[in-house]
Write an enzyme that holds these catalytic residues in place. Structure first.
Site, PDB file in Angstrom:
ATOM      1  CB  SER A  43     -28.498  53.446  59.919  1.00  0.00           C
ATOM      2  OG  SER A  43     -27.706  54.624  59.991  1.00  0.00           O
ATOM      3  CG  ASP A  82     -26.245  55.018  66.912  1.00  0.00           C
ATOM      4  OD1 ASP A  82     -26.627  55.207  68.083  1.00  0.00           O
ATOM      5  OD2 ASP A  82     -27.023  54.805  65.962  1.00  0.00           O
ATOM      6  CD  GLU A 180     -35.691  56.176  63.946  1.00  0.00           C
ATOM      7  OE1 GLU A 180     -34.687  56.157  64.699  1.00  0.00           O
ATOM      8  OE2 GLU A 180     -35.781  55.467  62.935  1.00  0.00           O
TER       9      GLU A 180
HETATM   10  O1  KIV Z   1     -28.434  54.909  63.065  1.00  0.00           O
HETATM   11  C1  KIV Z   1     -29.045  55.909  62.641  1.00  0.00           C
HETATM   12  O2  KIV Z   1     -28.987  56.268  61.452  1.00  0.00           O
HETATM   13  C2  KIV Z   1     -29.857  56.662  63.583  1.00  0.00           C
HETATM   14  C3  KIV Z   1     -30.675  57.797  63.049  1.00  0.00           C
HETATM   15  C4  KIV Z   1     -31.888  57.276  62.417  1.00  0.00           C
HETATM   16  C5  KIV Z   1     -30.986  58.794  64.076  1.00  0.00           C
HETATM   17  O3  KIV Z   1     -29.894  56.349  64.727  1.00  0.00           O
END
Ligand code: KIV
Length: 262
Positions: A43, A82, A180
């Site tokens: 994100s 991530d 989510e």
């Molecule tokens: O990238 C992100 O912020 C996420 C969260 C929504 C868990 O994956």
């Protein structure tokens, strides 16, 4: 919070707090807080660089963010990187190159979306000594096939599919699972079924922990606030006021004063 505490937390029913972070300055603030764990989410490409969706995130972009965050964290907070769109879909070699970059940049674990087609890579990452966090329900990297960011697992069949995926993620040895935008009853069922902690976002109150995007919970956007977000600050208003105060002080010659000058 140490990696070893994840399962303990589930047993002791002490909830896990997770927040996203993408830079050094906010990392310093988070470091001073009681937040348990930090996600350098994909994100970040939307929040920091204004991209319209997470499919725009790149490995180098997230790696740079991890570096900034890890430099700012001195306490024991697990740092999760991530894995961006397609970075774990181009074969194990490519995925491991990304994992290597993230770990060298300061991450302690990685997160990736979905199960179908990812089992081999998840097992390989875990087998290499890197903890993995799963992510099911609404998986924003699949926006082009989902069509919109809507709640998942509403029907019986979809709910059963998600429960099955959650079981697979736990069985593979992932340390936690992000849920989510799914109904809270389904999140409850998943949480009670698997033996690893579930971390919810838009998944109700029965998960073992909660995650929010930092800028969302700080109220940094004037017009966007999803239903599942609680704003703990009116960040936009506060910062906008501060900027106007500075501007006005410059205009009125109030800034800088004697003490602020050499
Ligand atoms: O990238 C992100 O912020 C996420 C969260 C929504 C868990 O994956």
């Amino acid at each position: 919070m140490k990696i070893t505490e994840f399962k303990q937390r589930k047993k002791s029913k002490k909830k896990i707090s997770m927040i996203t972070c993408y830079d050094y300055t906010f990392a310093r603030i988070i470091d001073s807080s009681n937040i348990d764990t930090i996600l350098i989410g994909d994100s970040g490409t939307m929040v920091m660089h204004g991209n319209p969706s997470t499919v725009h995130a790149t490995v180098d972009e997230i790696t740079l963010m991890i570096k900034g965050v890890a430099t700012g964290i001195q306490s024991e907070k697990l740092i999760i990187g991530d894995m961006p769109f397609l970075s774990y879909r181009r074969g194990i070699k490519y995925a491991m190159r990304t994992v290597n970059k993230f770990i060298k940049a300061g991450a302690n674990a990685v997160k990736l979306e979905g199960v179908t087609g990812n089992k081999k890579v998840i097992k390989h990452i875990i087998g290499s000594g890197v903890p993995v966090i799963g992510h099911i329900g609404l998986t924003p990297q699949s926006i082009n096939s989902l069509g919109n960011y809507c709640i998942q697992g509403k029907g019986k069949e979809d709910a059963a599919k998600l429960l099955g995926e959650a079981n697979q993620i736990a069985e593979m040895g992932c340390i936690a699972l992000v849920l989510e935008c799914i109904p809270s009853d389904l999140a409850k069922e998943i949480t009670e079924t698997i033996d690893i902690p579930t971390i919810g976002i838009g998944a109700g109150r029965f998960t073992d922990g909660q995650v929010l995007v930092l800028q969302d919970m700080l109220g940094m956007y004037k017009d966007i606030s999803p239903k599942f977000v609680r704003q703990y600050l009116k960040g936009f208003e506060l910062m906008s006021n501060a900027l106007n105060n500075f501007h006005n002080d410059v205009q009125s010659l109030d800034f800088p004063n004697k003490q602020e000058s050499f």
